[in-house]
Design a protein around this motif. Structure first.
Motif, short mmCIF file in Angstrom:
data_model
loop_
_atom_site.label_atom_id
_atom_site.label_comp_id
_atom_site.label_asym_id
_atom_site.label_seq_id
_atom_site.Cartn_x
_atom_site.Cartn_y
_atom_site.Cartn_z
N GLU A 84 46.09 24.17 82.94
CA GLU A 84 45.66 24.55 81.51
C GLU A 84 46.02 23.28 80.78
N THR A 86 47.05 21.87 76.93
CA THR A 86 47.22 22.08 75.32
C THR A 86 47.82 20.62 74.91
N GLU A 87 47.31 20.55 73.48
CA GLU A 87 47.48 19.11 72.99
C GLU A 87 47.70 19.30 71.57
N TYR A 88 48.57 18.51 70.94
CA TYR A 88 49.15 18.81 69.58
C TYR A 88 49.01 17.18 69.06
N LYS A 116 49.67 28.02 69.26
CA LYS A 116 50.03 27.12 70.74
C LYS A 116 51.46 27.22 70.82
N PHE A 118 55.25 26.29 72.42
CA PHE A 118 55.52 25.95 73.58
C PHE A 118 57.12 25.79 73.93
N THR B 25 41.30 21.13 69.48
CA THR B 25 42.76 20.96 70.13
C THR B 25 43.20 22.55 70.51
N VAL B 26 42.38 23.33 70.65
CA VAL B 26 42.80 24.66 71.35
C VAL B 26 43.15 24.38 72.70
N PRO B 27 43.99 25.52 73.01
CA PRO B 27 44.40 25.21 74.55
C PRO B 27 43.26 25.49 75.30
N ARG B 28 43.37 25.01 76.55
CA ARG B 28 42.11 25.29 77.22
C ARG B 28 42.47 25.15 78.84
N ARG B 29 41.66 25.81 79.55
CA ARG B 29 41.86 25.75 80.98
C ARG B 29 40.74 25.30 81.58
N LYS B 40 40.99 28.81 76.27
CA LYS B 40 41.81 29.84 76.98
C LYS B 40 41.44 30.91 76.27
#
Lengths: 143, 82
Positions: A84, A86-88, A116, A118, B25-29, B40
């Protein structure tokens, strides 16, 4: 501990970087299950408890670029097994939603984001640069 | 400034991609079937339609099985010891 080279990590982050973006720091960290669950499982049976904790632990490589904070969730300690991403944007992180702390062994990084969240800890023994890099990333995102 | 969309490979100037309508920018898989990125939050891959399955589907039964095996082994060793 693990033999992870800078080139391997750079290669793992490369597909997720934008044009002109450069990976400045990276670090490896984990998020273990709740401490009470961890103690409960180990008290129930030591070896199965340790296996359960290992299975429930999440592994992360975090990276800081000039624009973003990127989190790669990986299957194991190998940076190439990315599951996975995730970006900020660095502009959306501040001391209000990101915090960091450093203890004797671990550097903790927490991001309180409703969409999101973390949280992970970064052990100093993973590689010589893990602790200074985790501290530099923590300071940059919590500034 | 425009950046590539991680889902449709178009260019995004803000957060929302104009071609696929997703937040970049959303979490992705990564889809195991096609190797492409998918949000995701979506249950299926947006490229090949493959269903994403939670890892807990096999981890929880495995953990329970290991504990059950350990307890059965402990009882068996106790019985043999008598």
């Amino acid at each position: 501990m693990a033999k992870v080279t800078d080139e391997q990590v750079q290669a793992a982050f490369a597909p997720h970087l934008h044009e002109g973006e450069e990976l400045k720091y990276w670090a490896f960290g984990v998020k273990q299950p709740n401490i009470f669950l961890l103690i409960g499982l180990i008290c129930l049976a030591v070896l199965p408890g340790l296996i359960a904790v290992m299975l429930l632990t999440k592994n992360y490589y975090i990276g800081l670029t000039n624009k973003r904070f990127i989190v790669l969730t990986v299957k194991s300690m190998k940076p190439e097994d990315v599951k996975e991403v995730t970006e900020y944007d660095l502009s959306e992180l501040s001391s209000a939603n990101a915090s960091t702390s450093t203890g004797g062994l671990f550097t903790h990084i927490t991001i309180k984001d409703p969409e999101k969240p973390f949280k992970a800890k970064f052990h100093r023994a993973f590689c010589p640069s893990n602790r200074p890099n985790a501290m530099a990333i923590g300071e940059a995102i919590a500034a | 400034m425009s950046t590539p969309c991680p889902f449709c490979e178009g260019t995004v100037s803000g957060r929302i991609c104009e071609s696929c309508g997703r937040d970049r920018t959303v979490p992705r898989r990564i889809c195991k079937a096609c190797g492409k990125m998918s949000p995701k939050a979506e249950a299926e891959c947006c490229h090949c339609g493959a269903k994403f399955r939670s890892e807990m589907r096999w981890k929880i039964p495995l953990i329970i099985a290991i504990f059950v095996f350990a307890f059965i082994l402990a009882i068996f060793i106790q019985l043999i010891g008598r």
